[in-house]
Design a protein around this motif. Structure first.
Motif, PDB file in Angstrom:
ATOM      1  N   GLN A  80       0.818  -1.215   0.000  1.00 57.15           N
ATOM      2  CA  GLN A  80       0.000   0.000   0.000  1.00 57.15           C
ATOM      3  C   GLN A  80       0.852   1.265   0.000  1.00 57.15           C
ATOM      4  OE1 GLN A  80      -3.523   0.072  -0.217  1.00 57.15           O
ATOM      5  NE2 GLN A  80      -3.014   2.196  -0.684  1.00 57.15           N
ATOM      6  N   ARG A  81       2.026   1.212   0.643  1.00 60.73           N
ATOM      7  CA  ARG A  81       2.856   2.412   0.713  1.00 60.73           C
ATOM      8  C   ARG A  81       3.174   2.975  -0.669  1.00 60.73           C
ATOM      9  NH1 ARG A  81       6.823   0.413   3.077  1.00 60.73           N
ATOM     10  NH2 ARG A  81       6.529   1.009   5.263  1.00 60.73           N
ATOM     11  N   ILE A  82       3.430   2.106  -1.638  1.00 59.14           N
ATOM     12  CA  ILE A  82       3.758   2.573  -2.990  1.00 59.14           C
ATOM     13  C   ILE A  82       2.562   3.282  -3.615  1.00 59.14           C
ATOM     14  CG2 ILE A  82       4.287   1.806  -5.344  1.00 59.14           C
ATOM     15  CD1 ILE A  82       6.159  -0.275  -4.138  1.00 59.14           C
ATOM     16  N   TRP A  83       1.379   2.690  -3.488  1.00 59.39           N
ATOM     17  CA  TRP A  83       0.169   3.328  -4.038  1.00 59.39           C
ATOM     18  C   TRP A  83      -0.088   4.676  -3.361  1.00 59.39           C
ATOM     19  CZ3 TRP A  83      -1.415   0.998  -8.289  1.00 59.39           C
ATOM     20  CH2 TRP A  83      -1.225  -0.382  -8.449  1.00 59.39           C
ATOM     21  N   ASP A  84       0.187   4.748  -2.061  1.00 59.36           N
ATOM     22  CA  ASP A  84      -0.036   5.996  -1.324  1.00 59.36           C
ATOM     23  C   ASP A  84       0.934   7.088  -1.765  1.00 59.36           C
ATOM     24  OD1 ASP A  84      -2.078   4.840   0.126  1.00 59.36           O
ATOM     25  OD2 ASP A  84      -0.871   4.458   1.910  1.00 59.36           O
ATOM     26  N   ILE A  85       2.198   6.733  -1.923  1.00 58.50           N
ATOM     27  CA  ILE A  85       3.192   7.722  -2.356  1.00 58.50           C
ATOM     28  C   ILE A  85       2.825   8.285  -3.723  1.00 58.50           C
ATOM     29  CG2 ILE A  85       5.610   8.083  -3.015  1.00 58.50           C
ATOM     30  CD1 ILE A  85       6.341   5.855  -0.982  1.00 58.50           C
ATOM     31  N   MET A  86       2.456   7.415  -4.641  1.00 52.13           N
ATOM     32  CA  MET A  86       2.141   7.862  -5.999  1.00 52.13           C
ATOM     33  C   MET A  86       0.882   8.724  -6.029  1.00 52.13           C
ATOM     34  SD  MET A  86       3.204   4.387  -8.058  1.00 52.13           S
ATOM     35  CE  MET A  86       3.423   5.098  -9.692  1.00 52.13           C
ATOM     36  N   ALA A  87      -0.070   8.444  -5.150  1.00 48.27           N
ATOM     37  CA  ALA A  87      -1.266   9.280  -5.058  1.00 48.27           C
ATOM     38  C   ALA A  87      -0.934  10.694  -4.616  1.00 48.27           C
ATOM     39  CB  ALA A  87      -2.271   8.664  -4.085  1.00 48.27           C
ATOM     40  N   CYS A  88       0.197  10.839  -3.909  1.00 45.15           N
ATOM     41  CA  CYS A  88       0.632  12.152  -3.417  1.00 45.15           C
ATOM     42  C   CYS A  88       1.557  12.879  -4.396  1.00 45.15           C
ATOM     43  CB  CYS A  88       1.358  11.991  -2.080  1.00 45.15           C
ATOM     44  SG  CYS A  88       0.352  11.264  -0.778  1.00 45.15           S
ATOM     45  N   ARG A  89       1.741  12.298  -5.564  1.00 50.18           N
ATOM     46  CA  ARG A  89       2.691  12.807  -6.570  1.00 50.18           C
ATOM     47  C   ARG A  89       4.108  12.796  -5.997  1.00 50.18           C
ATOM     48  NH1 ARG A  89       0.875  17.867  -7.829  1.00 50.18           N
ATOM     49  NH2 ARG A  89       2.783  18.919  -7.220  1.00 50.18           N
ATOM     50  N   GLY A  90       4.386  11.760  -5.233  1.00 47.40           N
ATOM     51  CA  GLY A  90       5.719  11.599  -4.685  1.00 47.40           C
ATOM     52  C   GLY A  90       6.559  10.686  -5.560  1.00 47.40           C
ATOM     53  N   PHE A  91       7.862  10.843  -5.458  1.00 43.98           N
ATOM     54  CA  PHE A  91       8.799   9.990  -6.191  1.00 43.98           C
ATOM     55  C   PHE A  91       9.039   8.726  -5.376  1.00 43.98           C
ATOM     56  CE2 PHE A  91      13.029   8.384  -7.119  1.00 43.98           C
ATOM     57  CZ  PHE A  91      13.079   8.418  -8.509  1.00 43.98           C
ATOM     58  N   VAL A  92       8.867   7.576  -6.003  1.00 42.96           N
ATOM     59  CA  VAL A  92       9.026   6.273  -5.336  1.00 42.96           C
ATOM     60  C   VAL A  92      10.340   5.626  -5.749  1.00 42.96           C
ATOM     61  CG1 VAL A  92       8.113   3.945  -5.059  1.00 42.96           C
ATOM     62  CG2 VAL A  92       6.535   5.875  -5.291  1.00 42.96           C
ATOM     63  N   LEU A  93      11.143   5.250  -4.753  1.00 42.07           N
ATOM     64  CA  LEU A  93      12.288   4.369  -4.971  1.00 42.07           C
ATOM     65  C   LEU A  93      12.058   3.151  -4.087  1.00 42.07           C
ATOM     66  CD1 LEU A  93      15.065   3.744  -6.204  1.00 42.07           C
ATOM     67  CD2 LEU A  93      16.095   4.892  -4.219  1.00 42.07           C
ATOM     68  N   THR A  94      11.853   2.006  -4.692  1.00 41.36           N
ATOM     69  CA  THR A  94      11.474   0.806  -3.954  1.00 41.36           C
ATOM     70  C   THR A  94      12.326  -0.390  -4.338  1.00 41.36           C
ATOM     71  OG1 THR A  94       9.646  -0.755  -3.551  1.00 41.36           O
ATOM     72  CG2 THR A  94       9.717   0.277  -5.725  1.00 41.36           C
ATOM     73  N   ASN A  95      12.435  -1.342  -3.409  1.00 41.77           N
ATOM     74  CA  ASN A  95      13.015  -2.625  -3.790  1.00 41.77           C
ATOM     75  C   ASN A  95      12.148  -3.235  -4.887  1.00 41.77           C
ATOM     76  OD1 ASN A  95      10.996  -3.148  -1.514  1.00 41.77           O
ATOM     77  ND2 ASN A  95      11.329  -5.218  -2.328  1.00 41.77           N
ATOM     78  N   TYR A  96      12.768  -3.987  -5.773  1.00 45.27           N
ATOM     79  CA  TYR A  96      12.032  -4.592  -6.883  1.00 45.27           C
ATOM     80  C   TYR A  96      11.046  -5.635  -6.356  1.00 45.27           C
ATOM     81  CZ  TYR A  96      10.991  -7.225 -11.096  1.00 45.27           C
ATOM     82  OH  TYR A  96      10.329  -7.841 -12.127  1.00 45.27           O
ATOM     83  N   GLN A  97       9.832  -5.611  -6.904  1.00 44.39           N
ATOM     84  CA  GLN A  97       8.810  -6.632  -6.676  1.00 44.39           C
ATOM     85  C   GLN A  97       8.295  -7.070  -8.046  1.00 44.39           C
ATOM     86  OE1 GLN A  97       9.129  -7.310  -3.030  1.00 44.39           O
ATOM     87  NE2 GLN A  97       6.935  -7.638  -3.297  1.00 44.39           N
ATOM     88  N   PRO A  98       8.103  -8.367  -8.282  1.00 41.78           N
ATOM     89  CA  PRO A  98       7.727  -8.839  -9.621  1.00 41.78           C
ATOM     90  C   PRO A  98       6.479  -8.193 -10.204  1.00 41.78           C
ATOM     91  CG  PRO A  98       8.429 -10.687  -8.278  1.00 41.78           C
ATOM     92  CD  PRO A  98       8.375  -9.504  -7.367  1.00 41.78           C
ATOM     93  N   GLU A  99       5.493  -7.872  -9.376  1.00 39.70           N
ATOM     94  CA  GLU A  99       4.244  -7.331  -9.920  1.00 39.70           C
ATOM     95  C   GLU A  99       4.345  -5.876 -10.355  1.00 39.70           C
ATOM     96  OE1 GLU A  99       0.605  -8.357  -7.731  1.00 39.70           O
ATOM     97  OE2 GLU A  99       1.747  -9.989  -6.795  1.00 39.70           O
ATOM     98  N   LEU A 100       5.391  -5.189  -9.975  1.00 43.65           N
ATOM     99  CA  LEU A 100       5.534  -3.788 -10.373  1.00 43.65           C
ATOM    100  C   LEU A 100       5.462  -3.616 -11.886  1.00 43.65           C
ATOM    101  CD1 LEU A 100       8.366  -2.613  -7.952  1.00 43.65           C
ATOM    102  CD2 LEU A 100       6.023  -1.724  -8.014  1.00 43.65           C
ATOM    103  N   GLU A 101       6.098  -4.520 -12.616  1.00 44.92           N
ATOM    104  CA  GLU A 101       6.148  -4.388 -14.071  1.00 44.92           C
ATOM    105  C   GLU A 101       4.824  -4.762 -14.739  1.00 44.92           C
ATOM    106  OE1 GLU A 101      10.388  -4.940 -15.821  1.00 44.92           O
ATOM    107  OE2 GLU A 101      10.137  -6.531 -14.321  1.00 44.92           O
ATOM    108  N   GLU A 102       3.883  -5.329 -13.984  1.00 48.94           N
ATOM    109  CA  GLU A 102       2.558  -5.595 -14.525  1.00 48.94           C
ATOM    110  C   GLU A 102       1.745  -4.312 -14.651  1.00 48.94           C
ATOM    111  OE1 GLU A 102       1.296  -8.605 -15.526  1.00 48.94           O
ATOM    112  OE2 GLU A 102       3.322  -9.410 -15.197  1.00 48.94           O
ATOM    113  N   TYR A 103       2.086  -3.314 -13.835  1.00 48.24           N
ATOM    114  CA  TYR A 103       1.259  -2.104 -13.765  1.00 48.24           C
ATOM    115  C   TYR A 103       2.014  -0.819 -14.060  1.00 48.24           C
ATOM    116  CZ  TYR A 103      -1.690  -5.548 -11.603  1.00 48.24           C
ATOM    117  OH  TYR A 103      -2.411  -6.684 -11.381  1.00 48.24           O
TER     118      TYR A 103
END
Length: 390
Positions: A306-329
């Motif tokens: 959820q943290r990633i979705w929340d950051i992006m909703a705030c127009r924040g820049f996300v730097l995250t460890n890789y997760q396989p589903e990220l590239e699906e969306y």
């Protein structure tokens, strides 16, 4: 159309309630889950009264509650739930087989582990962004106050591994496994799951009442060891290592940590602010940070937390460890950025702190992507379509 929304004070509840209301649904809130003094039988009786009064299309909850499933199955009412945590041990309860369930899981790995027990009624659905609420809250806020920030627990206060009453030999084996897992991949616990030794599991089983229970659809012993003990300790290990490594990065003008955890093992140069309120204060930190760090719990095997979705909703820049589903969306490097090692994390932080325009373009792209395709309202629409078409 009426629904009954069972509440237990999850921070995700208000956004889902608002989304249902935007769909024209009358939401009847059952707040018995917030009352710690109520036993299950009392909750069931009071839920029955609400059902009799409102004749709901379905009962809804954030995360899965076996007693709600059992009540709905007996009364022939649909029970819809959306997991926001991983793992949710309750999804392995025998009640997951009930045909009145409509269970939505955000982590595809977790979905695969349980779907065959009720294949027509268990669904994969990623989490979403609270775009509308956050936009109203933040308005035109555009100041940067922090170079790099991280909001979250260090899990020093939630680490059952440290309290385990097992032999030093078994503890050493498990510590070795955790270190190897961290070294081998930036996500998941596949190495641990493949290499857990029976002796260590047996020792832990002697101290844990959940292990060996017949209430579950499968043997959860290894799963409980991996997710209820090792994942929390690994979260602590990784977060301390990553944050302390940032303290040595000369390109960062301040690392800001927002947590209620004990910070005694952190480098003294890290600026610790204490916790922030999720709904009202956290969005400002996300917006006011040049780089928002996400470090995913290992128990989230493949999914997007959820943290990633929340950051992006705030127009924040996300730097995250890789997760396989990220590239699906998302397109990495266009909507957000990822790393697979501490070295890569530091390199990308240095790069994006020196390249404001690229960083801000990615932030804007990510924000537009979640607004257009991944809001919580859109997820609720998907769930209602599935429920009403059944």
């Amino acid at each position: 159309m009426n629904i009954i929304f069972y509440r237990y004070n999850s921070v995700c509840e208000p956004d889902f309630i608002d989304a249902f209301k935007q769909m024209g649904v009358n939401v009847v809130e059952d707040d018995d889950g917030m009352k710690g003094n109520l036993d299950i039988s009392t909750k069931i009786d009071r839920l029955g009264d609400l059902i009799a009064e409102y004749s709901p299309l379905f009962i809804f909850s954030i995360n899965y509650f076996p007693f709600l499933s059992i009540v709905c199955d007996r009364l022939g009412i649909l029970y819809m739930s959306e997991t926001v945590d991983c793992p949710v041990f309750e999804i392995y309860h025998n009640s997951i087989k009930n045909k009145t369930n409509r269970t939505f899981l955000f982590d595809y790995g977790q979905y695969l582990s349980v779907k065959d027990y009720n294949p027509e009624n268990i669904f994969y659905l990623p989490l979403g962004s609270p775009t509308e609420r956050v936009s109203k809250l933040l308005g035109d806020e555009s100041r940067y106050l922090y170079d790099v920030s991280f909001i979250g627990s260090l899990y020093s206060e939630k680490d059952p591994f440290t309290e385990l009453k097992i032999s030093e030999k078994s503890k050493d084996k498990l510590m070795s496994l955790m270190n190897e897992q961290v070294d081998k991949a930036s996500f998941g616990m596949e190495w641990i799951e493949d290499n857990l030794d029976e002796e260590s599991v047996k020792e832990i089983k002697a101290t844990d009442s959940l292990m060996g229970s017949t209430e579950y659809v499968c043997d959860l012993d290894n799963f409980i060891v991996s997710n209820n003990y090792l994942s929390y300790h690994m979260a602590y290990m990784e977060r301390i290592r990553m944050l302390n490594s940032l303290a040595e990065n000369k390109d960062i003008n301040g690392i800001h940590l927002f947590t209620r955890s004990n910070t005694k093992d952190l480098d003294k140069s890290i600026i610790c602010h204490g916790g922030v309120k999720t709904l009202t204060e956290m969005p400002f930190v996300f917006r006011q940070s040049k780089i928002n760090l996400n470090i995913t719990m290992r128990s989230i095997q493949t999914g997007i937390p959820q943290r990633i979705w929340d950051i992006m909703a705030c127009r924040g820049f996300v730097l995250t460890n890789y997760q396989p589903e990220l590239e699906e969306y998302f397109e990495i490097g266009t909507h957000l950025e990822t790393f697979t090692s501490i070295e890569e994390m530091n390199d990308k932080i240095s790069y994006y702190l020196k390249n404001d325009s690229k960083r801000e373009t990615i932030s804007q792209n990510g924000y537009e992507e979640v607004c257009n395709k991944h809001s919580i309202l859109m997820r609720v629409i998907n769930m209602i379509k599935i429920v009403t078409s059944a």
